[in-house]
Design an enzyme around this catalytic site. Structure first.
Site, PDB file in Angstrom:
ATOM      1  N   GLY A  12       0.832  -1.207   0.000  1.00  0.00           N
ATOM      2  CA  GLY A  12       0.000   0.000   0.000  1.00  0.00           C
ATOM      3  C   GLY A  12       0.859   1.245   0.000  1.00  0.00           C
ATOM      4  N   ALA A  13       1.955   1.189  -0.777  1.00  0.00           N
ATOM      5  CA  ALA A  13       2.915   2.309  -0.786  1.00  0.00           C
ATOM      6  C   ALA A  13       2.585   3.354  -1.840  1.00  0.00           C
ATOM      7  CB  ALA A  13       4.334   1.773  -1.000  1.00  0.00           C
ATOM      8  N   ASP A  18      -1.446  -7.004  -6.182  1.00  0.00           N
ATOM      9  CA  ASP A  18      -2.733  -7.009  -5.492  1.00  0.00           C
ATOM     10  C   ASP A  18      -2.593  -7.993  -4.329  1.00  0.00           C
ATOM     11  OD1 ASP A  18      -5.269  -7.368  -4.557  1.00  0.00           O
ATOM     12  OD2 ASP A  18      -6.197  -7.648  -6.517  1.00  0.00           O
ATOM     13  N   VAL A  19      -2.480  -7.475  -3.114  1.00  0.00           N
ATOM     14  CA  VAL A  19      -2.220  -8.360  -1.973  1.00  0.00           C
ATOM     15  C   VAL A  19      -3.389  -9.296  -1.664  1.00  0.00           C
ATOM     16  CG1 VAL A  19      -0.492  -6.875  -0.861  1.00  0.00           C
ATOM     17  CG2 VAL A  19      -2.916  -6.624  -0.242  1.00  0.00           C
ATOM     18  N   ASN A  36       0.690  -2.597   5.208  1.00  0.00           N
ATOM     19  CA  ASN A  36      -0.061  -1.344   5.359  1.00  0.00           C
ATOM     20  C   ASN A  36      -1.284  -1.269   4.435  1.00  0.00           C
ATOM     21  OD1 ASN A  36      -0.267   1.786   5.735  1.00  0.00           O
ATOM     22  ND2 ASN A  36       0.031   1.465   3.533  1.00  0.00           N
ATOM     23  N   TYR A  58     -14.739  -3.073   8.772  1.00  0.00           N
ATOM     24  CA  TYR A  58     -13.453  -2.451   9.132  1.00  0.00           C
ATOM     25  C   TYR A  58     -13.116  -2.789  10.582  1.00  0.00           C
ATOM     26  CZ  TYR A  58      -9.763   1.123   8.877  1.00  0.00           C
ATOM     27  OH  TYR A  58      -8.551   1.772   8.864  1.00  0.00           O
ATOM     28  N   LYS A  92      -9.836  -5.127  11.307  1.00  0.00           N
ATOM     29  CA  LYS A  92      -8.714  -4.484  11.995  1.00  0.00           C
ATOM     30  C   LYS A  92      -8.492  -5.122  13.372  1.00  0.00           C
ATOM     31  CE  LYS A  92      -7.282  -1.674   8.806  1.00  0.00           C
ATOM     32  NZ  LYS A  92      -5.946  -1.842   8.211  1.00  0.00           N
ATOM     33  N   SER A 104      -5.904  -0.360  13.252  1.00  0.00           N
ATOM     34  CA  SER A 104      -6.598   0.936  13.332  1.00  0.00           C
ATOM     35  C   SER A 104      -7.112   1.133  14.748  1.00  0.00           C
ATOM     36  CB  SER A 104      -7.781   0.960  12.368  1.00  0.00           C
ATOM     37  OG  SER A 104      -8.612   2.087  12.643  1.00  0.00           O
TER      38      SER A 104
END
Ligand SMILES: NC(=O)c1ccc[n+]([C@@H]2O[C@H](COP(=O)([O-])OP(=O)(O)OC[C@H]3O[C@@H](n4cnc5c(N)ncnc54)[C@H](OP(=O)(O)O)[C@@H]3O)[C@@H](O)[C@H]2O)c1
Length: 258
Positions: free
Chosen positions: A15-16, A66-67, A93, A162, A166, A145
């Site tokens: 996610g860089a 694509d992770v 990330n 989410y 998380k 998060s």
């Protein structure tokens, strides 16, 4: 000991292509690491590679990945290993956030959150940990998060997938730490509070009611500033943090303690 000296270390950042991941990539490179940038938007990664490589001593390269896709992630890890021959640090990330409740969401929504936020971590770890085990060294940092620890009451902010994924990141972090710390591989999680990124700029940052509420509740009275997540990330990634494993650190200006 220079605690934040990463020269000779290779860091993979997922996610860089934007936001917190791009800032972390800059942070690692500024402190001497060779960085491999993973995300789906290759053109964004390429411009960050150019920016980092233009700086004195900066060494970066990008791999489209694509992770959520295991085979794609395995191939990307192979490309990184061919390029740098080892991986010391993995910053998981990449993530997605969207609204919805158990009543409103369908299975495809739940799968989307699980595929990126949880399986994305599982896929990178599956193919990176074996090399770390062989070399008896690794630093894995998973971005969770504050919403793993606290949830929001106003209906406009319900984000059950989410919250769930998380919180799962923290559980996975503990499980991996229990298993792999004996091999010199630490695993820790970071729980950011609110930061302005692509994920939040058109949603939470546009909702002035939400921002007022956040600032009123948060002991720091403000969201996190650009780059303010880097020191906690670099701490967990540092060689000196070898006895810190299975922890989660809230970087939220104190929001979660009030
Ligand atoms: N901003 C906040 O307030 C906040 C708060 C708490 C936690 N976080 C967490 O911080 C992390 C970074 O988010 P951000 O705020 O920096 O948001 P962002 O700017 O939207 O970044 C998300 C990153 O994840 C990547 N990504 C999404 N799906 C992917 C996939 N399937 N494969 C590979 N990469 C993927 C995106 O790249 P591509 O689209 O190019 O693939 C992008 O680089 C996330 O895990 C997020 O949940 C953020």
């Amino acid at each position: 000991m220079n605690l934040f000296n990463f020269s000779g270390k290779v860091a993979v950042i997922t996610g860089a292509s934007s936001g917190l991941g791009a800032d972390a990539a800059r942070g690692f490179a500024e402190h001497g690491a060779d960085v491999a940038l993973l995300a789906r938007r290759k053109e964004k990664l390429d411009s960050l590679v150019e920016e980092i490589n233009q700086k004195d001593g900066g060494r970066a390269f990008a791999v489209a990945c694509d992770v959520a896709d295991e085979k794609n992630t395995q191939a990307a890890v192979d490309v990184v290993l061919n390029h740098y021959s080892k991986i010391d640090i993995l910053l998981n990330n990449a993530g997605v956030a969207f609204g919805g409740s158990v009543e409103s969401m369908n299975d495809a929504d739940w799968d989307r959150a699980i595929d990126v936020n949880l399986k994305g971590i599982i896929h990178t770890c599956k193919y990176i940990i074996p090399g770390m085990r062989e070399r008896k060294y690794g630093r894995i940092i998973n971005i969770a998060s504050v919403n793993a620890i606290i949830a929001d009451k106003p209906a406009a902010l319900w984000r059950h997938a989410y919250n769930m994924t998380k919180a799962g990141v923290i559980g996975l972090t503990k499980g991996m730490a229990a298993s792999y710390t004996q091999y010199g591989i630490t695993t820790n999680a970071i729980c950011p509070g609110l930061f302005e990124t692509e994920m939040t700029e058109n949603t939470l940052f546009k909702a002035t009611d939400f921002l007022h509420m956040y600032n009123a509740l948060c002991p720091a009275s403000r969201p996190g500033a650009k780059g303010e997540l880097n020191a906690p990330i670099l701490f967990f990634a540092s060689e000196g943090a070898g006895y810190v494993s299975g922890q989660y650190l809230l970087v939220d200006g104190g929001l979660s303690i009030v």
